[in-house]
Structures are given as structure tokens and as C-alpha cells.
Write a protein that holds these residues in place. Structure first.
Motif: not given
Length: 69
Positions: A9-13, A38-44, A48-53, A64-66
Motif C-alpha cells: 500500500x505504501x508503494x502504491x501511494x 486492484x485489491x489494495x486500491x479498493x481498500x485505499x 479515503x486515500x485514493x479516489x477512482x476518477x 491520490x487524495x490530497x
């Protein structure tokens, strides 16, 4: 050595460099399977750490959310 969920998750962020990314782009950057990303992005996203746009049948675009890096 196998990475734990926190490391992945840290590497994804960290992979977000101010631009929006697809699951496959992130997977290539962090050397992981797209299903894992995909699994970790859904968790993130739920946390509220990432958003699907943008999404269509075959592609999802995330940002990435601010304040999370």
C-alpha cells in the motif's frame, strides 16, 4: 522476500507522482500483479486515500487524495 500489505500500500501511494494512474501502470511501477494492486486500491479507496476518477468496462483511473503522501 514477500512484501506485506502495508509495504504494498505504501508503494502504491508513492507511485502517484501528481498524475492519475491506471491499475496496470501502478502494477508495472511496483512490480506486482494487477489483481493485487486492484485489491489494495479498493481498500485505499474505502479508507479515503485514493479516489477512482474514471471507469469503463476495462479501465479504472485513480488519483491520490490530497495529504496522503
Amino acid at each position: 522476500m514477500k512484501r506485506n500489505y502495508q509495504t504494498i500500500r505504501e508503494e502504491i501511494l508513492e507511485s502517484f507522482d501528481g498524475s492519475k494512474k491506471t491499475i496496470n501502470e501502478i502494477a508495472k511501477l511496483i512490480h506486482a500483479d494487477w489483481r493485487t494492486v486492484r485489491h489494495h486500491l479498493e481498500w485505499l479507496e474505502r479508507n479515503k486515500k485514493v479516489e477512482m476518477v474514471w471507469k469503463n468496462k476495462r479501465l479504472r483511473l485513480y488519483k491520490l487524495l490530497q495529504g496522503w503522501l
